[in-house]
Design a protein around this motif. Sequence first.
Motif, PDB file in Angstrom:
ATOM      1  N   LYS A  87       8.567   4.416   4.267  1.00  0.00           N
ATOM      2  CA  LYS A  87       7.105   4.400   4.334  1.00  0.00           C
ATOM      3  C   LYS A  87       6.616   5.525   3.438  1.00  0.00           C
ATOM      4  CE  LYS A  87       7.065   3.282   9.138  1.00  0.00           C
ATOM      5  NZ  LYS A  87       6.897   4.051  10.365  1.00  0.00           N
ATOM      6  N   ASN A  89       4.775   8.247   1.240  1.00  0.00           N
ATOM      7  CA  ASN A  89       3.504   8.932   1.193  1.00  0.00           C
ATOM      8  C   ASN A  89       3.295   9.367  -0.242  1.00  0.00           C
ATOM      9  OD1 ASN A  89       1.475  10.923   1.275  1.00  0.00           O
ATOM     10  ND2 ASN A  89       1.979  11.440   3.391  1.00  0.00           N
ATOM     11  N   ALA A  90       2.164   8.976  -0.835  1.00  0.00           N
ATOM     12  CA  ALA A  90       1.977   9.217  -2.268  1.00  0.00           C
ATOM     13  C   ALA A  90       1.772  10.687  -2.587  1.00  0.00           C
ATOM     14  CB  ALA A  90       0.791   8.406  -2.772  1.00  0.00           C
ATOM     15  N   LYS A 139       6.383  10.070  -2.511  1.00  0.00           N
ATOM     16  CA  LYS A 139       7.008   8.783  -2.226  1.00  0.00           C
ATOM     17  C   LYS A 139       8.512   8.903  -1.971  1.00  0.00           C
ATOM     18  CE  LYS A 139       5.817   5.121  -4.452  1.00  0.00           C
ATOM     19  NZ  LYS A 139       5.445   4.111  -5.415  1.00  0.00           N
TER      20      LYS A 139
ATOM     21  N   ASP B 132       2.584   1.207  -6.180  1.00  0.00           N
ATOM     22  CA  ASP B 132       2.176   0.852  -4.821  1.00  0.00           C
ATOM     23  C   ASP B 132       3.256   1.295  -3.841  1.00  0.00           C
ATOM     24  OD1 ASP B 132       2.961  -2.631  -5.510  1.00  0.00           O
ATOM     25  OD2 ASP B 132       4.263  -0.950  -5.051  1.00  0.00           O
ATOM     26  N   GLN B 133       3.199   0.768  -2.624  1.00  0.00           N
ATOM     27  CA  GLN B 133       4.123   1.218  -1.593  1.00  0.00           C
ATOM     28  C   GLN B 133       5.575   1.009  -1.940  1.00  0.00           C
ATOM     29  OE1 GLN B 133       4.495   0.304   2.402  1.00  0.00           O
ATOM     30  NE2 GLN B 133       3.585   2.259   2.858  1.00  0.00           N
ATOM     31  N   ARG B 134       5.852  -0.053  -2.660  1.00  0.00           N
ATOM     32  CA  ARG B 134       7.258  -0.377  -2.851  1.00  0.00           C
ATOM     33  C   ARG B 134       7.836   0.206  -4.128  1.00  0.00           C
ATOM     34  NH1 ARG B 134       5.158  -4.351  -0.359  1.00  0.00           N
ATOM     35  NH2 ARG B 134       4.294  -5.212  -2.269  1.00  0.00           N
TER      36      ARG B 134
END
Lengths: 258, 183
Positions: A87, A89-90, A139, B132-134
């Motif tokens: 999950k 986190n940016a 991330k 993005d998230q991935r």
Amino acid sequence: MSGAVNDRRRINGPARSVEPIYTPTVLDSVAKGRSDGRGLDHMRPIYAKAGPISDAQTTASASGSAFYEQGSIRISCAVYGPRSARKPNARRAHFVCDFQYAPFACSKRSPTQSTDEHETSLWLSNTVGPAIRLEMYPKSSIDAYVTVIESDGKMATLAATINCISLALADAGIEMYDTVAACSMGLRDSQWIVDCTHQENAECSVLVAYMPSVDEVTGVLQTGKTTLEVHEQGVQLCTNVCVRVYAVICRALQASVE
Amino acid sequence: MSTECVTPGRRLGLANELDAGPGTYVRNGMIYASILGTKSTSESLPKPTVQVTRSAKFAIPTIGSHVLARVLRINPRSASVSIMMVDSTPCKDFLGTVRVQDIRATEKDSVRVHTSFRPGDVIRAEVISLGDQRSYYLSTAKDEFGVVFAQSVDGNAMVPVSWEEMQDTKTQCVEKRKCAKTF
């Protein structure tokens, strides 16, 4: 109150709770000296090595590792990361500590040594996490897996765990604000004794995790009951001993690079 | 240039006398080391730069870095890649995406993903965004980015013959790819 009794959807606490009673254990007087002949402010001898797992093979997936001994406490830690997070986190990395006792670590052998392994993992993540520059790894996730191979004195083992994680993180090349050094003290006969073993079971102990170079405490843990003045004195003494532990950790890190 | 092994948190100097390079950070006007490594000072203007270096074991992709990635899947709008190297450091299991509009710089409407990349190709690309998230977003829109290694349908290695074609070394069959300029 009657509603609580019939409420079957939630796990209810006891209907009545009382404050736990602290019975001071009767121990030998401090004036007789410690069983292993140490002074009151002497720590057990420390042996620290950074990189035993990750240096051995170049294809090892652990970025950093450490082995730490303090008297008969033995702990090993492996750090994985920065690797992609599930999950992400940016803005910052996700740091997790996984703390586990080996089944043979304590005096009684059992597969799950302690019900508070999970709680200790969370506490370690919160204590060592602030020392890491998590914003440098968006991330990603950084995972530290700690295994206590032999434990001797609960608070002392926790302090040794923090030292071991700091060593492994620095070995992994992860950016940190400072290396965290920790030490614990036990209170006996109104005197603070550094680094209590399991035998010297004190009724009250305090653990301080400290970053000496930036002069910041990252975590304080206390068990038992004492007055505020005595607690403050213990924290201050602990902080002073942490500086000595810091020097040992830094020397071990420098030795691993050469 | 003196070199010395430093640990994280070691004070390196004052911020008004030195510039903080990689591997260091500034707090309250003082420069501290942030990784375990070798301290070095390099002459630069207006102030000398102090930095701490160590050969990194694993790196994460940062915006602007050049990556080597292997194509995992393609679909009409993008190619999914697994990033293997970031600059010259290995990278662990990060995913990237090259969107169809980022494959080429010119004639973006007529680009087709299946004539630019195929699964199994190794591409060189640039990270343009955290994505993005991935996955991270990558771009191959410059001449030096694109396919560097690919296998033909017969399983032989192919060499680039132009910016949009690669040729099988054994069967001389030509396949379409967006090639990186290696010459």
